[in-house]
Write an enzyme that holds these catalytic residues in place. Sequence first.
Site, PDB file in Angstrom:
ATOM      1  N   TYR A 127       0.857  -1.197   0.000  1.00  0.00           N
ATOM      2  CA  TYR A 127       0.000   0.000   0.000  1.00  0.00           C
ATOM      3  C   TYR A 127       0.880   1.229   0.000  1.00  0.00           C
ATOM      4  O   TYR A 127       1.894   1.265   0.713  1.00  0.00           O
ATOM      5  CB  TYR A 127      -0.913   0.023   1.238  1.00  0.00           C
ATOM      6  N   GLU A 158      -0.548   4.866  -0.439  1.00  0.00           N
ATOM      7  CA  GLU A 158      -1.358   6.074  -0.690  1.00  0.00           C
ATOM      8  C   GLU A 158      -0.531   7.312  -0.408  1.00  0.00           C
ATOM      9  O   GLU A 158       0.254   7.350   0.537  1.00  0.00           O
ATOM     10  CB  GLU A 158      -2.618   6.033   0.172  1.00  0.00           C
ATOM     11  N   ASP A 164      -7.142  14.517 -23.920  1.00  0.00           N
ATOM     12  CA  ASP A 164      -7.083  13.082 -23.631  1.00  0.00           C
ATOM     13  C   ASP A 164      -6.392  12.432 -24.829  1.00  0.00           C
ATOM     14  O   ASP A 164      -6.980  12.284 -25.897  1.00  0.00           O
ATOM     15  CB  ASP A 164      -8.513  12.560 -23.448  1.00  0.00           C
ATOM     16  N   THR A 224      -4.067   6.801 -21.453  1.00  0.00           N
ATOM     17  CA  THR A 224      -3.857   5.439 -20.988  1.00  0.00           C
ATOM     18  C   THR A 224      -2.427   5.081 -21.370  1.00  0.00           C
ATOM     19  O   THR A 224      -1.790   5.775 -22.176  1.00  0.00           O
ATOM     20  CB  THR A 224      -4.819   4.439 -21.661  1.00  0.00           C
ATOM     21  N   LYS A 248      -2.294   1.614 -24.959  1.00  0.00           N
ATOM     22  CA  LYS A 248      -2.732   1.634 -26.370  1.00  0.00           C
ATOM     23  C   LYS A 248      -1.488   1.810 -27.243  1.00  0.00           C
ATOM     24  O   LYS A 248      -0.614   0.958 -27.217  1.00  0.00           O
ATOM     25  CB  LYS A 248      -3.771   2.734 -26.570  1.00  0.00           C
ATOM     26  N   ARG A 302      -1.673  -1.971 -18.760  1.00  0.00           N
ATOM     27  CA  ARG A 302      -3.013  -1.384 -18.675  1.00  0.00           C
ATOM     28  C   ARG A 302      -3.021  -0.371 -17.542  1.00  0.00           C
ATOM     29  O   ARG A 302      -2.751  -0.705 -16.391  1.00  0.00           O
ATOM     30  CB  ARG A 302      -4.013  -2.514 -18.401  1.00  0.00           C
TER      31      ARG A 302
END
Length: 484
Positions: A69, A71, A246, A275, A278, A284
Amino acid sequence: MTAVQSATSREATAFSAALDVVGEVEPTVASAIRQELADQRSSLKLIASENYASPAVLLAMGNWMSDKYAEGISGRRMYAGCQNVDIIEQAAASRAKAVFGADHAYVQPHSGIDANLVAFWAVLAQRIETPVLADFGTSNIDDLNEAQWAELRSKLGNQRMIGMSLDAGGHLTHGFRRNISGKMFDQRTYGTDPTTQRIDYDEVRRLAREFRPLLIVAGYSAYPRLVDFAAFRSIADEVGATLMVDMAHFAGLVAGKVLQGDYDPVQHAQIVTTTTHKSLRGPRGGMVLCDNELAEHVDRGCPMVLGGPLPHVMAAKAVALAEASTPAFASYAQQIVANAKALSEGLLQKGTSLVTGGTDNHLVLMDVASSYGLTGRQAESALLDAGVVTNRNSVPRDPNGAWYTSGIRMGTPALSTLGMGQAEMTEIAGIIHEVLSATKAGTTTSGGTSKVNYDLDAKVRERAQERVKELLDKHPLYPSIQLG
Ligand code: DSN
């Protein structure tokens, strides 16, 4: 030769051993992963948003970095023991800044939607929340009383944005009702010119002057032409809007310096999302790039809209960005576009109608209704039968709507990764044309014309399958990975 083609036997050993370990615990999963490789090897992947990541990218994700973790951001975490996550996150962010020439990079978003949510809330924080807090004489949201809090929430929820319409090639996350962005913002759309099917910048300017948005979103998932981001920035500046781009679909073309000058979004927009899986050919995931002025707000993406970061995926992003900074990647990006042009030329020579009449980027959008009398749904299925994987897509002002559609969207990032070139694209255009010419719309149970059912001539289908196999035999996916 690309990283995917040059996979060595070390990589074969790594994947094989990993699947043996997985299979001892859950054979069904190991078997599905093996089958997925077999399936991906047996068809031509023309889905414009997909690619094949390198073994190094894939392997960077499959390990214990997933267990941590973290954060917060590098150096300021909510958990102890994040020293290696810090190294990884800094490596990915530094690579991203260098590859794209950005002031700041935030590599935590888990997907494109997440990246866009981070961007929306960063702009809202900068443009709305910070000045409202200043008016109330504080910089701390917890100092607000109930009435002040209600006023701030009302202002945050009452802002305007404009984005590209879905049927012109925009994206659901750019302010449409089915996505939270459409519920957060009062949104209006710009489309494309009915004759040229290209963005009409005068029309975007007229809309922006009339609607006065806080945010203008540029970028697309199905527009086969260059976008003039300098023109968008000039419109945004004129109306006092922030420009967000985007670039999920074309990030690889930006990284590979195919899109430069007016067409490089990072040089013109205050904030850019993408992203990473692509055309960029990474894992991903998502990413946000921004000007320094937005950095502190972007860095609050977690916990604003994101859960804890995925350290194993950030590791893979760093690896992919290292690959994207090489001359080989620049050549790959050029080949993507050369291949899309060859595919488009091949189809035009057969008389197929293409939205905008061609392409300048990685994608080609066929109008299969006017060319072949089929819906996108029928064409997608017939092509799949032949071993060509595409997806149906609306065309501007689509008479068949967003479900059945009149279009087929195709992209060349994946096949370019396999090392295919213009000659292969010409061959593929021929296969597509033959298959669709031999496909007829079927009938419904009540005897009407179906938008789903179709008949594809069996001989044509078999011949197409053989031609697809010949192409794939010459350009195999992960050639040295034999899983037994
Ligand atoms: N699913 C992506 C695409 O195919 O374009 C966008 O979300």
